[in-house]
Design a protein around this motif. Sequence first.
Motif, PDB file in Angstrom:
ATOM      1  N   LEU A 259       0.868  -1.332   0.012  1.00 50.57           N
ATOM      2  CA  LEU A 259      -0.052  -0.087   0.046  1.00 50.57           C
ATOM      3  C   LEU A 259       0.767   1.250  -0.032  1.00 50.57           C
TER       4      LEU A 259
ATOM      5  N   PHE B  55      -0.144   4.559  -1.742  1.00 49.25           N
ATOM      6  CA  PHE B  55      -1.378   5.407  -1.393  1.00 49.25           C
ATOM      7  C   PHE B  55      -0.851   6.599  -0.767  1.00 49.25           C
TER       8      PHE B  55
ATOM      9  N   GLN C 140      -9.782   1.656  -3.921  1.00 49.10           N
ATOM     10  CA  GLN C 140      -8.563   1.349  -4.763  1.00 49.10           C
ATOM     11  C   GLN C 140      -7.802   0.527  -3.920  1.00 49.10           C
ATOM     12  N   ALA C 141      -7.556   0.652  -2.807  1.00 50.10           N
ATOM     13  CA  ALA C 141      -6.770   0.063  -1.681  1.00 50.10           C
ATOM     14  C   ALA C 141      -7.218  -1.378  -1.465  1.00 50.10           C
TER      15      ALA C 141
ATOM     16  N   LEU D  39      -6.296  -2.598   4.528  1.00 47.45           N
ATOM     17  CA  LEU D  39      -5.861  -1.767   5.187  1.00 47.45           C
ATOM     18  C   LEU D  39      -5.540  -2.203   6.813  1.00 47.45           C
TER      19      LEU D  39
ATOM     20  N   LEU E 219      -3.277   4.163   5.392  1.00 45.59           N
ATOM     21  CA  LEU E 219      -3.420   4.773   3.833  1.00 45.59           C
ATOM     22  C   LEU E 219      -2.119   5.911   3.757  1.00 45.59           C
TER      23      LEU E 219
END
Length: 429
Positions: free
Chosen positions: A19, A22, A320-321, A327, A406
């Motif tokens: 991630l 992001f 999108q993540a 997360l 994020l």
Amino acid sequence: MDYQNTLAFAAQLDEQDSLKGFRDKFLIPQHNGEDAIYLCGNSLGLQPLSAQQYIAAQLSAWQQLGVEGWFNGGDPWIAYHKQLAGTLSAIVGAREDEVTVMNSLTVNLHLLMVSFYKPKDKRYKIIMEGGAFPSDQYALKSQVKFHGYDPKDAIIEIFPRNGEDILRTEDILEIINSNSDELALVLFSGINYYTGQFFDIEAITKVAHKAGAIAGFDLAHAAGNVPVKLHDWDVDFACWCSYKYMNSGPGGISGIFVHEKHFEDETLNRFAGWWGYRQDKRFFMAPGFQAAQGADGWQVSTPPIMLMALHKASLDIFEQAGGIGALRTKSELLTGYFEFVLNEINNSFGKEIFRIITPKNKHDRGCQLSIVCSEKAREIFDYLTANGVIGDWREPNVIRLSPVPLYNSFKDVFIAGSILTSAVKEVGL
């Protein structure tokens, strides 16, 4: 994982982070020309880079279409909130028709209590956690007084045992059971704002229902932070804000959840408004309220499209993540690393300078770590701020710091730890 308190190790974790890209989707406050170490997502999330674009699109629609923007253009406003429901329902573990976006948090809490706090005869009491966020305390007390009861009698607050910082689930359940004959509502936070404790929502709901009470939750610090399954856990109602972990701007729009089992319950009171009227007949302007299906029926006023656009900008990034599950995987690793770094600081000085009051079990917390400083807490906090670490302060001696998956990195955590070490030396502990 075997953590190491070194910059090289933090950089290695960042390189392995799926991630990591992001972070570039957010605007990070600057300190001396560099990115600040922003660890305050528990209070206000960062601005998505796309926020201005999403707002600009709606300003353009307003400019080009005027009032026709409600029905025409690429994103007709009449159903704009529906675009948020899919991602939002996944974040809180609900069906799409069980959630809607509206108002602000405490307003929604009041509106939901109109429906779900129904005191009658000897069943009028509310159980909540002691030390809940003040707005919840004020809301509950005013609701109880509105119904003619004395808050000192009607509200039961549960506090940790002497010498402990967090509530034990067995104590919560025991107090619910012991008050079952008089209980109307159990209203807890999902995560306590002060300690960062993530409560066992499923267990609390199950025992509340067994006691004949309604179970509701304020998810201000849980939504977008930890996975919840409101539908599967049979929660009756919940509400949350969107400006913390969902990054939707200061005072951003709130949301609610109402379990589908209540949709057809005509015994529920509600404070109705035009926007909660069934959409297919709303513009007939007929007398007599007919609620929209699902949580939408609790809407009251025309939605603020600009606030919804900000919310959508962030929710699209969640999508999108890979959603809250992806997360959460990083969050557990990131917060675990921060806990390790704090303990390393204590070890390096040979004493407990920083005591973490947030639960040690990763399943009982989200991003946030609440840190009690043994001495000179305010001086340490001010040193952090002066050196580019943005957290927040809670009286009398707690610093709340929250690495958000994020946009925070493992390097952020390492640098924050280095600055905390320098703070201890600077203030003379």
